[in-house]
Design a protein around this motif. Structure first.
Motif, PDB file in Angstrom:
ATOM      1  N   SER A  54       0.816  -1.215   0.000  1.00 12.91           N
ATOM      2  CA  SER A  54       0.000   0.000   0.000  1.00 12.91           C
ATOM      3  C   SER A  54       0.852   1.268   0.000  1.00 12.91           C
ATOM      4  O   SER A  54       0.377   2.326  -0.416  1.00 12.91           O
ATOM      5  N   PHE A  55       2.108   1.195   0.448  1.00 18.14           N
ATOM      6  CA  PHE A  55       2.978   2.373   0.393  1.00 18.14           C
ATOM      7  C   PHE A  55       3.157   2.828  -1.054  1.00 18.14           C
ATOM      8  O   PHE A  55       3.109   4.031  -1.345  1.00 18.14           O
ATOM      9  N   PHE A  56       3.345   1.889  -1.959  1.00 17.43           N
ATOM     10  CA  PHE A  56       3.543   2.235  -3.371  1.00 17.43           C
ATOM     11  C   PHE A  56       2.225   2.671  -4.008  1.00 17.43           C
ATOM     12  O   PHE A  56       2.214   3.528  -4.897  1.00 17.43           O
ATOM     13  N   ILE A  57       1.109   2.108  -3.539  1.00 20.45           N
ATOM     14  CA  ILE A  57      -0.199   2.579  -3.997  1.00 20.45           C
ATOM     15  C   ILE A  57      -0.398   4.031  -3.577  1.00 20.45           C
ATOM     16  O   ILE A  57      -0.927   4.848  -4.344  1.00 20.45           O
ATOM     17  N   ALA A  58       0.043   4.371  -2.350  1.00 20.51           N
ATOM     18  CA  ALA A  58      -0.070   5.753  -1.875  1.00 20.51           C
ATOM     19  C   ALA A  58       0.756   6.706  -2.742  1.00 20.51           C
ATOM     20  O   ALA A  58       0.315   7.818  -3.058  1.00 20.51           O
ATOM     21  N   LEU A  59       1.952   6.285  -3.144  1.00 22.41           N
ATOM     22  CA  LEU A  59       2.779   7.131  -4.015  1.00 22.41           C
ATOM     23  C   LEU A  59       2.123   7.337  -5.375  1.00 22.41           C
ATOM     24  O   LEU A  59       2.173   8.436  -5.941  1.00 22.41           O
ATOM     25  N   ILE A  60       1.496   6.283  -5.899  1.00 18.60           N
ATOM     26  CA  ILE A  60       0.772   6.415  -7.160  1.00 18.60           C
ATOM     27  C   ILE A  60      -0.378   7.408  -7.003  1.00 18.60           C
ATOM     28  O   ILE A  60      -0.638   8.235  -7.894  1.00 18.60           O
ATOM     29  N   CYS A  61      -1.064   7.365  -5.860  1.00 23.43           N
ATOM     30  CA  CYS A  61      -2.145   8.317  -5.607  1.00 23.43           C
ATOM     31  C   CYS A  61      -1.615   9.748  -5.583  1.00 23.43           C
ATOM     32  O   CYS A  61      -2.310  10.676  -6.022  1.00 23.43           O
ATOM     33  N   CYS A  62      -0.405   9.949  -5.080  1.00 19.27           N
ATOM     34  CA  CYS A  62       0.197  11.293  -5.090  1.00 19.27           C
ATOM     35  C   CYS A  62       0.344  11.809  -6.518  1.00 19.27           C
ATOM     36  O   CYS A  62       0.028  12.969  -6.814  1.00 19.27           O
ATOM     37  N   VAL A  63       0.821  10.947  -7.399  1.00 19.83           N
ATOM     38  CA  VAL A  63       0.977  11.339  -8.802  1.00 19.83           C
ATOM     39  C   VAL A  63      -0.377  11.652  -9.425  1.00 19.83           C
ATOM     40  O   VAL A  63      -0.533  12.641 -10.153  1.00 19.83           O
ATOM     41  N   LEU A  64      -1.376  10.827  -9.135  1.00 19.77           N
ATOM     42  CA  LEU A  64      -2.705  11.027  -9.708  1.00 19.77           C
ATOM     43  C   LEU A  64      -3.347  12.310  -9.192  1.00 19.77           C
ATOM     44  O   LEU A  64      -3.996  13.034  -9.959  1.00 19.77           O
ATOM     45  N   VAL A  65      -3.170  12.602  -7.903  1.00 17.03           N
ATOM     46  CA  VAL A  65      -3.729  13.838  -7.351  1.00 17.03           C
ATOM     47  C   VAL A  65      -3.035  15.056  -7.957  1.00 17.03           C
ATOM     48  O   VAL A  65      -3.687  16.060  -8.292  1.00 17.03           O
ATOM     49  N   TRP A  66      -1.715  14.976  -8.115  1.00 15.59           N
ATOM     50  CA  TRP A  66      -0.996  16.078  -8.775  1.00 15.59           C
ATOM     51  C   TRP A  66      -1.522  16.296 -10.195  1.00 15.59           C
ATOM     52  O   TRP A  66      -1.767  17.437 -10.608  1.00 15.59           O
ATOM     53  N   ALA A  67      -1.691  15.207 -10.933  1.00 17.23           N
ATOM     54  CA  ALA A  67      -2.192  15.324 -12.302  1.00 17.23           C
ATOM     55  C   ALA A  67      -3.605  15.889 -12.319  1.00 17.23           C
ATOM     56  O   ALA A  67      -3.949  16.719 -13.179  1.00 17.23           O
ATOM     57  N   LEU A  68      -4.424  15.460 -11.373  1.00 21.51           N
ATOM     58  CA  LEU A  68      -5.801  15.959 -11.312  1.00 21.51           C
ATOM     59  C   LEU A  68      -5.842  17.454 -11.049  1.00 21.51           C
ATOM     60  O   LEU A  68      -6.528  18.196 -11.756  1.00 21.51           O
ATOM     61  N   LEU A  69      -5.094  17.913 -10.046  1.00 26.59           N
ATOM     62  CA  LEU A  69      -5.209  19.302  -9.618  1.00 26.59           C
ATOM     63  C   LEU A  69      -4.497  20.281 -10.535  1.00 26.59           C
ATOM     64  O   LEU A  69      -4.926  21.432 -10.664  1.00 26.59           O
TER      65      LEU A  69
END
Length: 376
Positions: A207-222
């Protein structure tokens, strides 16, 4: 702050670091008061959190939870919404993960179960944020009040389910059965063995790596989508955004659904990764700490990762410190964490005005020099 007179790198990196230094300076005074050398105490905390493999694993395990909840607060905060319901949404996300594992762990392999548990965590967390979002958008109920109330509803619901529905017969502890081995997330020390690398056992998992992927996705979204522009525009000025054609009510619903889904994904780390069963209080305050993580990280994914690592060090290093020093108990470590929250959260803007005045002064000093060079 788009209209700030200071460079963004100063606002995102330098000022939070100075705030943290103030917090540690006050914490040093507390250690001195109990006859503990603050420099030695800081060394114990750093070594306990980063000095050996198991400590690093625990630090990143804690940081995983803070990344999920920090991102959840950041998405809502970017739209001008203060989502304090991360605790309850994470609780419900963990419930979704647990129910999916309990229902399917004996029939599905891990690779087929993981997408279902991820979807369940996001769905349960998002749906739990839907009602406060609707009340804010269409009934004018303040999001802070409703999300706080829903934290208590989530807690009461989990108590009822674990005591009356999910608890195994014949046992007193309010916990579900342990999931099948095939349902648990791969632990980091197991993942390193796939590549022939040895790493000490710790709760850190996929889940740590899933969390990092979420960081990238949130950056791309915003910062790379029209939706993100609308979210940030609403956060800057709701009236101007609505005048510009942005559907304010619809966007509140969408933002809170995304925020709730991110909080819910914390359940992957705690339920499917660490404990591999449903139990009470697995959120352990991570939802509220996510607010401080967001404020320290200035609502930016990179800042949130760094702030999450900081709190991971405080949690793991604090445990080592209370073990090594008998006159330092867990409550004193919580005081240190509270000081970091105070200076980086509640007093986050304390240094902004002085920094702006400094940069305005330096800018004015440069202008005459540039004029002299132009005349020459």
């Amino acid at each position: 702050m788009n209209d700030s007179k200071i460079p963004s790198w100063v606002n995102i990196i330098v000022l939070p670091l100075i705030n943290i230094m103030f917090a540690f300076a006050f914490a040093a005074g507390i250690f001195i008061a109990v006859d503990v050398n603050p420099i030695e105490a800081a060394g114990v905390m750093v070594r306990g959190a980063l000095g050996y493999q198991e400590g690093i694993g625990y630090t990143l395990y804690y940081a995983t939870n803070f990344i999920f909840t920090g991102l959840a607060v950041a998405v809502a905060f970017s739209a001008g919404l203060f989502n304090i319901g991360g605790e309850g949404q994470a609780y419900m996300g963990g419930l979704g993960v647990g129910l999916a594992c309990l229902a399917l762990d004996s029939t599905l392999p891990f690779w087929a179960l993981l997408p279902i548990t991820m979807l369940a965590s996001m769905l349960f967390g998002a749906l739990f944020a839907l009602i406060p979002a609707y009340l804010q958008a269409y009934r004018g109920s303040h999001i802070v009040i409703t999300t706080i109330m829903f934290n208590f509803i989530a807690s009461a619901l989990m108590v009822y389910l674990l005591v009356n529905v999910l608890k195994l017969e014949g046992q007193m502890a309010p916990v579900s059965r342990v999931f099948e081995d095939s349902a648990g997330l791969p632990m980091f020390h197991e993942m390193t063995q796939w590549f022939g690398i040895s790493f000490s056992q710790s709760p850190m998992n996929l889940s740590f790596f899933i969390a990092l992927i979420c960081c990238v996705l949130v950056w791309a979204l915003l910062w790379r989508t029209r939706w993100g522009y609308a979210i940030r525009a609403m956060g800057a000025s709701p009236s101007a955004a609505e005048y510009g054609g942005i559907n304010y009510k619809k966007l509140i619903i969408v933002v809170m659904l995304i925020s709730g889904a991110l909080s819910g994904m914390m359940g992957l780390n705690e339920v499917q990764g660490y404990s591999q069963q449903l139990k009470l209080d697995f959120v352990a305050g991570y939802g509220f700490t996510g607010i401080a993580v967001c404020l320290i990280g200035r609502s930016h994914p990179i800042g949130i990762i760094l702030a999450s690592l900081l709190f991971g060090v405080l949690y793991q290093g604090g445990a080592e410190l209370s073990f090594d020093y008998p006159n330092i108990d867990r409550e004193m470590i919580q005081v240190v964490q509270a000081l970091v929250v105070l200076f980086s959260g509640a007093l986050a803007l304390m240094l902004v005005k002085p920094a702006e005045k400094l940069f305005v002064f330096l800018d004015q000093k440069k202008k005459p020099l540039n004029g002299v060079k132009a005349e020459a």
